[in-house]
Design a protein around this motif. Sequence first.
Motif, mmCIF file in Angstrom:
data_model
loop_
_atom_site.group_PDB
_atom_site.id
_atom_site.type_symbol
_atom_site.label_atom_id
_atom_site.label_comp_id
_atom_site.label_asym_id
_atom_site.label_seq_id
_atom_site.Cartn_x
_atom_site.Cartn_y
_atom_site.Cartn_z
ATOM 1 N N ASN A 517 0.839 -1.193 0.000
ATOM 2 C CA ASN A 517 0.000 0.000 0.000
ATOM 3 C C ASN A 517 0.873 1.241 0.000
ATOM 4 O O ASN A 517 1.328 1.708 1.038
ATOM 5 N N ARG A 518 1.107 1.779 -1.198
ATOM 6 C CA ARG A 518 1.921 2.992 -1.362
ATOM 7 C C ARG A 518 0.979 4.187 -1.318
ATOM 8 O O ARG A 518 0.307 4.501 -2.292
ATOM 9 N N THR A 519 0.952 4.869 -0.199
ATOM 10 C CA THR A 519 -0.114 5.843 0.042
ATOM 11 C C THR A 519 0.326 7.292 -0.075
ATOM 12 O O THR A 519 -0.478 8.150 -0.420
ATOM 13 N N THR A 520 1.566 7.585 0.234
ATOM 14 C CA THR A 520 1.981 8.989 0.283
ATOM 15 C C THR A 520 2.289 9.501 -1.120
ATOM 16 O O THR A 520 2.646 8.718 -2.017
ATOM 17 N N PRO A 521 2.180 10.801 -1.360
ATOM 18 C CA PRO A 521 2.523 11.366 -2.676
ATOM 19 C C PRO A 521 3.954 11.053 -3.086
ATOM 20 O O PRO A 521 4.226 10.838 -4.270
ATOM 21 N N ILE A 522 4.875 11.022 -2.123
ATOM 22 C CA ILE A 522 6.268 10.717 -2.452
ATOM 23 C C ILE A 522 6.382 9.299 -2.990
ATOM 24 O O ILE A 522 7.072 9.043 -3.989
ATOM 25 N N GLU A 523 5.692 8.357 -2.356
ATOM 26 C CA GLU A 523 5.755 6.968 -2.797
ATOM 27 C C GLU A 523 5.129 6.789 -4.172
ATOM 28 O O GLU A 523 5.669 6.076 -5.028
ATOM 29 N N VAL A 524 3.985 7.436 -4.407
ATOM 30 C CA VAL A 524 3.340 7.340 -5.719
ATOM 31 C C VAL A 524 4.244 7.928 -6.793
ATOM 32 O O VAL A 524 4.358 7.381 -7.896
ATOM 33 N N SER A 525 4.917 9.043 -6.498
ATOM 34 C CA SER A 525 5.842 9.658 -7.455
ATOM 35 C C SER A 525 7.022 8.743 -7.735
ATOM 36 O O SER A 525 7.471 8.614 -8.889
ATOM 37 N N GLN A 526 7.535 8.092 -6.702
ATOM 38 C CA GLN A 526 8.640 7.156 -6.907
ATOM 39 C C GLN A 526 8.238 6.031 -7.853
ATOM 40 O O GLN A 526 9.007 5.644 -8.735
ATOM 41 N N ASP A 527 7.030 5.498 -7.677
ATOM 42 C CA ASP A 527 6.562 4.422 -8.547
ATOM 43 C C ASP A 527 6.477 4.889 -9.995
ATOM 44 O O ASP A 527 6.879 4.171 -10.919
ATOM 45 N N ALA A 528 5.940 6.068 -10.199
ATOM 46 C CA ALA A 528 5.819 6.590 -11.565
ATOM 47 C C ALA A 528 7.192 6.802 -12.188
ATOM 48 O O ALA A 528 7.421 6.462 -13.367
ATOM 49 N N GLN A 529 8.119 7.359 -11.435
ATOM 50 C CA GLN A 529 9.464 7.598 -11.968
ATOM 51 C C GLN A 529 10.179 6.288 -12.270
ATOM 52 O O GLN A 529 10.886 6.168 -13.280
ATOM 53 N N LEU A 530 9.988 5.297 -11.406
ATOM 54 C CA LEU A 530 10.603 4.000 -11.657
ATOM 55 C C LEU A 530 10.032 3.358 -12.919
ATOM 56 O O LEU A 530 10.764 2.709 -13.681
#
Length: 681
Positions: A517-530
């Motif tokens: 569960n990637r909930t924070t904006p930072i985590e969601v951004s990391q997923d998109a960048q990856l």
Amino acid sequence: MSARFLVDSLRDAYSRLANAPAIVTTILCIGITSTTITGILVGARQLGWGQQPELLAYDQMMRLRPDQPPDPRLLIVAITEADIYAQQRWPLSDRTIAQVLDRLQQYQPRVIGLDVYRDLPQEPGHQALSKQLQQPNVIVITQMPDDEDIGVAPPPGVPAQRIGFNDVFTDPDAVIRRGLLFANPDETTTLSSFSLRLALAYLRPANIVSRSGLSNPDHLQLGTVEFTPLEPTSGAYQTVDASGYQILLNYRTRRNLARQVTLSQVLNGQVDRQWIKDKIVLIGATARSLRDVHLTPYSAAETETPKMAGVMIHAQMTSQILSTVLDHQPLFWFWADWVEVVWIATWTVLGGCLAWFTRHPLLVGVYGVVAIGGLLLTSYSMFLQQGWIPVATPAIGLLMSAGVLVAYRAQQAQRQQQMMMKLLGQNTSPEIASALWKSRDRLLKSGKLPGQRLTATMLFTDIKNFSTISESMPPENLLEWLNEYLSAITQQVRANQGIINKFTGDGMLAVFGVPMNRTTPIEVSQDAQLAVNCALAMGECLQKLNQDWEQRGLPTIQMRVGIFTGPIVAGSLGGKDRLEYGVIGDSVNIASRLESYDKERQTDLCRVLIAKDTLVHLQERFEVEHWGLMTLKGKHHLVDVYRVVGYATGREKSVGSLAMGNILPIDPINQSTENDPSTSS
């Protein structure tokens, strides 16, 4: 009943409880295991299988218990090897025994116990001995007949009230732990033991005589003390012969029970009057060559003299009776059978709880040792208070329940791991695999990954003009070539923390941000960048593949990638016969449509299209080309589409670090997503 059977039974029971609340499942699993093991142990006890371990524990506690000081009321006249050598015969003559009795009587003992058989005359001196045996304070012995022996008669002319049997009862391991006070050789005869006769004669001047017990008229009472006889199931005993009137023998000490002198010392007048006056004097053989020696609870720790002489056994019993009546030393007490069952069940449940709630095997071992130590300490403390409670059986129950549940949890963990791999495949990065495994209890429910609403980034790939290529190659060559391509791009997905959800022929769906569960904006951004970083890495990888294929005369290709970030629902799809991990939602469809949009509009080796929903998370790490608002196939609303050209100037290193694991830790599912704005529609 084997541990494997218990594990299998528990597994079957647990499978039927899979949909029950966790607390119910926990209680029932521990309860089923503990109840089963307790039942097995109680049944084994009733058959006598658990008796010997308990007796060994009893012996060990007896050895650990501090010895009491020598009993000042007793004197032992030992017939040693040196005495036999000095007299040059065995049995000793009647004259020698008479001389010993005469010398002792001069010092006014309260009672003399002769633990020497004299059913037949041993001349010379028979008349002199007969005269000494008429003294009212002399107690003699007899041996009761049994199925193998006719017994030994007492000396003739001695009245019955001064005759006691010297028979002893041994346990199945030949250790003497019980003392016999009364025996019934036939239906009409009741005989008293040698030690009881000595104790009664000593207590008579204090007006303490034997009478019926106050609580039970069939019990013996001396003074204020009622002697409760052993039952067949008293303490750890389950199959013991409790005939007659027996009590548990409470040894005073292992060696220095009382002052001891030799026969020769008495004959030579080398004893102090005060050692004899008003005392109980026991005369008996201690010479080991006569074989009147027996195993005791102390024998296992004794190397030089592991066995105790018969006269010392009778002295131990006599001292116990006197200490109980005069010194108020309590007799051994025992729990009722139902209390012992509860005691065993309690420790069995504790073992189950330790195994169930402690995940690390080392901690289970440590806590198990602590629990066993607590059991031993409690039992030993009870023993010091004359209480004999089960020790070995509850310890076995604790270890069995812990072992069975550890085995079950290990089997369950293996099944969960197999389920995780079945659902997620082997194309998961080591970091995510580790995080998934640590959170398996919350992820897996009823053998499935429950559906959860997440914000993730989807990546679709496809090969341009694959149909044309497939027509030009033999199927077996095509398959080998395609696997080479898929293997290469799979490595890039794993390197960028993604999960390969499925292969669609020449295409692939990878997801970034699941199942955790990637909930924070930072985590969601990391997923998109990856995800975008992964797509560019695929392009570089494809360039190398094309160069190699060209040299080998194989087709070279172009590929398309579509990426979209948005809400999805992820979880298990299918039934028990076929199950896979799936992601569904409009975000998945948009990613697929981006990949297939305007297939002919491609100039580069690997075309990567994203929507603005992904672009907002890239933090200007990548260079993009705006294609504008587009109508995607099957979609009614316009999607703002961008093509990823490459890394932004000076950002290659920072983006590459994401794929090397320099990102925030992957958090396990530890909170509800219902109020998470990043997962809203």
